[in-house]
Every structure is written in structure tokens, then in C-alpha cells.
Design a protein around this motif. Structure first.
Motif, PDB file in Angstrom:
ATOM      1  N   GLY A 188       0.816  -1.204   0.000  1.00  0.00           N
ATOM      2  CA  GLY A 188       0.000   0.000   0.000  1.00  0.00           C
ATOM      3  C   GLY A 188       0.851   1.255   0.000  1.00  0.00           C
ATOM      4  N   THR A 189       1.914   1.229   0.799  1.00  0.00           N
ATOM      5  CA  THR A 189       2.843   2.365   0.870  1.00  0.00           C
ATOM      6  C   THR A 189       3.629   2.516  -0.427  1.00  0.00           C
ATOM      7  N   LYS A 242       1.523   3.991  -3.185  1.00  0.00           N
ATOM      8  CA  LYS A 242       1.296   5.429  -3.029  1.00  0.00           C
ATOM      9  C   LYS A 242       2.499   6.223  -3.517  1.00  0.00           C
ATOM     10  N   ILE A 258      -3.321   3.793   3.888  1.00  0.00           N
ATOM     11  CA  ILE A 258      -3.343   3.067   2.613  1.00  0.00           C
ATOM     12  C   ILE A 258      -4.775   2.799   2.139  1.00  0.00           C
ATOM     13  N   THR A 278      -5.014   2.691  -1.537  1.00  0.00           N
ATOM     14  CA  THR A 278      -4.233   1.684  -2.270  1.00  0.00           C
ATOM     15  C   THR A 278      -4.411   0.270  -1.706  1.00  0.00           C
ATOM     16  N   PHE A 279      -5.350   0.101  -0.769  1.00  0.00           N
ATOM     17  CA  PHE A 279      -5.536  -1.229  -0.187  1.00  0.00           C
ATOM     18  C   PHE A 279      -5.967  -2.239  -1.245  1.00  0.00           C
ATOM     19  N   LYS A 297      -3.001  -3.263  -3.259  1.00  0.00           N
ATOM     20  CA  LYS A 297      -2.175  -4.177  -2.461  1.00  0.00           C
ATOM     21  C   LYS A 297      -2.752  -5.590  -2.503  1.00  0.00           C
ATOM     22  N   ALA A 336      -4.425  -3.835   8.782  1.00  0.00           N
ATOM     23  CA  ALA A 336      -4.583  -2.432   8.381  1.00  0.00           C
ATOM     24  C   ALA A 336      -5.549  -1.698   9.303  1.00  0.00           C
ATOM     25  N   GLU A 380      -0.498   0.981   7.159  1.00  0.00           N
ATOM     26  CA  GLU A 380       0.683   0.128   7.327  1.00  0.00           C
ATOM     27  C   GLU A 380       1.607   0.812   8.320  1.00  0.00           C
TER      28      GLU A 380
END
Length: 247
Positions: free
Chosen positions: A20-21, A24, A155, A158-159, A162, A218, A233
Motif C-alpha cells: 500500500g505504501t 502510493k 493506505i 491503495t488497499f 495491495k 490495516a 501500514e
């Protein structure tokens, strides 16, 4: 100003564990590289597919031997060469304290090797032997999945990416399913999964389990914490943060 990030992974799954990080940063225009110490040949297509989904620019393999990772000169040279070639602003790798209790082979030695290589990459050490690159000091080191985090990354946006990346790690999904079938009784498994139906197919079961585990982790670092995040995260920055003023 765009940054360069290096993800030092031992087995490859770690890339997605902080996916997720990484996603991003990639979406924001930063360059993300991954360097994997140990990865079975049959796992590499999945690792590379996952990295593409997350926006990782490159994945390289050190081809070390499982059970034989050593804090020796050839291993240091290999890592220092990559660090000096890629010149990352940020390094992400496993948290040392976490690695002590991890019963996967090589994680403890690998953690010492990563930090030793990061230290000597910034010094005038065996420059010709390491490919001729100039010394490079990494300014920020973040430890993933720490026991004592000091920061989190939201996140929520963007989860889903991921999880998409996690789903293509097919050998890992099957391994998780097989391991947890043996470890958990069916009733416990049903409490984890959203449906009472436990998939017969290991790949599908692994995907279901990782979705629930990723969501729980999360939420634990996000909505269920006092961080103000929703899905997050967790990391531990190696040194205290320097602030010009309080946030």
C-alpha cells in the motif's frame, strides 16, 4: 522532489506486505526498487507480477542460498554494489527485533547483513570491488511490521491494489492455505473467513485468508488505533524524526 526507495526483501512477500505504501509512492512519481535476497525460481514470476501492479520500477535478485545467508565479505559487496547503483533516499526492510523471533530461515542474519551493507555503502569502502560507484549514504531507514511502530501510512486509497498484488503471489497463497489448514481447526477457520464455506482449492483459500489478515492488520494500525488513519501500514523510522516545528 521525487524520491528513490529501495525495498530490501528476504523472500519477496515483504514487497506486498508494504504494498500500500509502495503503491502510493509510485503513484506520486517516486521510483521504487526491490532487491530480493532469497526467492525460489517458481516464485519469481509472481513477485514480478505483484511488483508491476504496485508500480515498482525494478526487481532484482541476489540469488543467495536458503539456510546459508552469511554476514561475509562477498554478501556485503553484492549488497553495497546495488545500494550505490540505485542510490536510494529511503530504505525499507524488516524490523530487527521482529526478525529475532521469526522462525523463517535466514531472516536474523539477513537483517544484520542489510544494516551492515547500508552503513558501509556510505563510506569509502572497496569502491572498485563494488562496481566503482561512489559512496552513498541512505538518509532514511524504515523498518516494516515493527513491534513498536512510531509512524503509519494511510493506505485506504491503495488497499485494493495491495490485495490485487497479493493475489498473484500464487505459491505464497498456496503455502499459507496449506499451513493454516494444518494449524487451525475448521471452526476457527470459519470465524476468520466471511463465509462458512472453506475453499477446497489452496490458491483460493490463501487469497481469502490473506485478504482477511491484511484487512485486520490495516484496521489495527488505522481505525482501531489513535493514529487518525482508517487502513494503515505501520513502520518504525530508525532514528528520531527531525521537525522544524511541532506538527
Amino acid at each position: 522532489m521525487p524520491k528513490t526507495i529501495l525495498m530490501l526483501a528476504t523472500f519477496g512477500l515483504e514487497i506486498v506486505e508494504v504494498g500500500g505504501t509502495l503503491a502510493k509512492h509510485a503513484a506520486a512519481g517516486d521510483t521504487v526498487h526491490a532487491l530480493v535476497t532469497l526467492a525460489r525460481p517458481e516464485s519469481r514470476a509472481g513477485i514480478e507480477a505483484a511488483a508491476r501492479i504496485l508500480g515498482v520500477t525494478s526487481v532484482q535478485y541476489l540469488d543467495f542460498t536458503a539456510g546459508e545467508v552469511a554476514l561475509d565479505l562477498p554478501s556485503k559487496v553484492a549488497l553495497v554494489k546495488h545500494i550505490r547503483d540505485l542510490r536510494p533516499d529511503i530504505l525499507i526492510t524488516q524490523e530487527p527485533e521482529h526478525s529475532y523471533k521469526d522462525l523463517d530461515p535466514d531472516r536474523r542474519t539477513a537483517m544484520l547483513l542489510y544494516l551492515e551493507a547500508a552503513a558501509i555503502a556510505g563510506r569509502s569502502w572497496r569502491q572498485e570491488e563494488c562496481g566503482g560507484g561512489a559512496p552513498h549514504l541512505i538518509r532514511s531507514v524504515y523498518f516494516m511490521t515493527p513491534l513498536q511502530p512510531n509512524c503509519v501510512v494511510e493506505i485506504g486509497s491503495t488497499f485494493a491494489v495491495k490485495q490485487q498484488a497479493m493475489n498473484v503471489l500464487e505459491s505464497q497463497m498456496r503455502f499459507t492455505a496449506q499451513m493454516l489448514r494444518d494449524r487451525l481447526d475448521p471452526q476457527s477457520m470459519r470465524h476468520i473467513l466471511p463465509s462458512d464455506d472453506i475453499a477446497d482449492d489452496d490458491l483460493e483459500l490463501g487469497r481469502q485468508l490473506h485478504l482477511e489478515m491484511n484487512k485486520a492488520l490495516a484496521l489495527n494500525h488505522g481505525l482501531l488505533s489513535h493514529t487518525g488513519a482508517t487502513l494503515a501500514e505501520a513502520f518504525r523510522h530508525m532514528e528520531p524524526f527531525r521537525l522544524e516545528a511541532l506538527l
